[in-house]
Design a protein around this motif. Structure first.
Motif, short mmCIF file in Angstrom:
data_model
loop_
_atom_site.label_atom_id
_atom_site.label_comp_id
_atom_site.label_asym_id
_atom_site.label_seq_id
_atom_site.Cartn_x
_atom_site.Cartn_y
_atom_site.Cartn_z
N ARG A 1 -4.03 13.69 -3.96
CA ARG A 1 -4.23 13.70 -2.51
C ARG A 1 -3.38 12.68 -1.78
O ARG A 1 -3.08 12.83 -0.60
CB ARG A 1 -5.70 13.42 -2.20
N ASN A 2 -2.97 11.61 -2.48
CA ASN A 2 -2.21 10.54 -1.83
C ASN A 2 -0.71 10.64 -2.07
O ASN A 2 0.02 9.67 -1.90
CB ASN A 2 -2.71 9.16 -2.30
N LEU A 3 -0.23 11.84 -2.44
CA LEU A 3 1.20 12.07 -2.67
C LEU A 3 1.78 12.96 -1.57
O LEU A 3 1.23 14.02 -1.26
CB LEU A 3 1.43 12.73 -4.03
N ARG A 4 2.91 12.53 -1.02
CA ARG A 4 3.64 13.32 -0.04
C ARG A 4 5.06 13.53 -0.54
O ARG A 4 5.72 12.60 -1.00
CB ARG A 4 3.66 12.61 1.32
N SER B 1 -5.19 4.03 -6.35
CA SER B 1 -5.76 5.19 -5.64
C SER B 1 -5.69 5.07 -4.12
O SER B 1 -5.73 6.08 -3.42
CB SER B 1 -7.21 5.42 -6.08
N ASP B 2 -5.58 3.86 -3.62
CA ASP B 2 -5.47 3.66 -2.17
C ASP B 2 -4.03 3.55 -1.70
O ASP B 2 -3.78 3.31 -0.52
CB ASP B 2 -6.24 2.40 -1.75
N GLN C 1 -1.33 8.10 -11.95
CA GLN C 1 -1.54 6.80 -11.33
C GLN C 1 -2.85 6.17 -11.79
O GLN C 1 -3.87 6.84 -11.92
CB GLN C 1 -1.53 6.92 -9.81
N ALA D 1 -0.32 5.00 -0.76
CA ALA D 1 0.34 6.22 -0.29
C ALA D 1 1.63 6.41 -1.09
O ALA D 1 2.53 5.57 -1.03
CB ALA D 1 0.64 6.12 1.19
N LYS E 1 0.81 -1.22 0.00
CA LYS E 1 0.00 0.00 0.00
C LYS E 1 0.84 1.28 0.00
O LYS E 1 0.31 2.37 0.18
CB LYS E 1 -0.92 0.02 1.22
N GLY E 2 2.17 1.14 -0.18
CA GLY E 2 3.02 2.32 -0.17
C GLY E 2 4.02 2.28 -1.31
O GLY E 2 4.61 1.23 -1.62
#
Length: 283
Positions: free
Chosen positions: A136-139, A107-108, A102, A110, A86-87
């Motif tokens: 939203r899921n990008l850091r 989409s789920d 992506q 991280a 999930k990462g």
């Protein structure tokens, strides 16, 4: 590389991916439309104006290398997600666009991108020009992988108890062996089925002909950009080192295997090279 400016070698890789979208056959090895116009020299108009240079044998070899490594990595990541990962951690992300394009099945996940702040800022500016905001899921993790202890600083950005997929493409040649070893040990600290997809450059003594010429030109251009190559490896020895370190599975995408999997019956003359080879290792 100046820390106040984006990576010039990362920009070159982006131009190569963009050129693939414009100059090569419709059967794309890598579909990366977001690379177009992302950096200077990567717009459709600029590529067409420069196509005589971009269609030279050395440039085509470099383009094959750039799109192959990203395509193989994305294929391996899809398998990893199917196994419950999930990462996604992109070490030295440069101007890679995968997090921004992506697929729905990711989409789920991280996403974490690690690179110099100047390169990250330039990439965000390019995306903004295209009307794209960070997903939203990008850091973003502003970090120099060559700094002492950089791997320990990564822990604050990552879920340490979960398996992750590490993308590490086109980076190892710019790092000293000690920094590479430190990052690999860091990857090994995460639980199975954590994995890493990375590239290594071969030493000149292992190359000849067009590949040797291309490697020398690439090394010279990188040095002139302030990003000299610092590490080259024999692929079999490197794979052995990974196994000795504790990776349970190590797979090398040999050029012969890549040719059959990604380059069969192409009309544009693209083909894999030995200069930079792709390795996928699982914890």
């Amino acid at each position: 590389m100046s820390i106040a400016e984006p990576s010039r070698t990362a920009m070159t890789a982006t131009i190569l991916r963009a050129a693939h979208q414009v100059l090569d056959s419709d059967d794309k090895i890598l579909h990366d439309p977001l690379s177009l116009g992302l950096v200077p020299g990567s717009s459709r108009e600029e590529i067409l104006a420069d196509q005589r240079k971009l269609q030279q044998p050395v440039a085509r070899l470099a383009r094959s290398q750039a799109v192959l490594r990203s395509r193989f990595m994305e294929d391996q990541f899809a398998e990893a997600v199917g196994q419950g990962v999930k990462g996604f951690v992109n070490l030295g992300a440069g101007f890679d666009t995968f997090a921004f394009r992506q697929p729905q099945w990711a989409s789920d996940v991280a996403f974490v991108e690690v690179d110099h702040p100047s390169t990250q800022a330039s990439k965000l500016e390019g995306m903004a020009r295209a009307g794209l905001a960070p997903p939203r899921n990008l850091r973003l993790c502003p970090l120099d992988l060559e700094e002492d202890g950089s791997e320990s600083r990564l822990y604050q950005f990552l879920p340490v108890s979960e398996p992750l997929f590490f993308c590490w493409l086109g980076v190892c040649q710019y790092l000293a062996a000690a920094a590479i070893e430190a990052i690999l040990k860091f990857v090994l600290s995460f639980p199975n089925p954590t994995s890493v997809c990375l590239t290594i450059n071969l030493p000149e003594r292992a190359l000849d002909g067009l590949e040797l010429r291309a490697a020398r030109l690439g090394a010279t251009a990188a040095a002139e950009a302030g990003e000299p190559w610092r590490s080259c490896f024999d692929p079999e020895a490197f794979c052995g080192t990974l196994r000795d370190m504790g990776f349970s599975s190590v797979v090398r995408l040999a050029p012969e295997r890549a040719a059959g999997r990604y380059f069969a019956e192409r009309r544009d003359g693209l083909h894999p090279s030995r200069i930079q080879q792709i390795i996928y290792a699982c914890v």
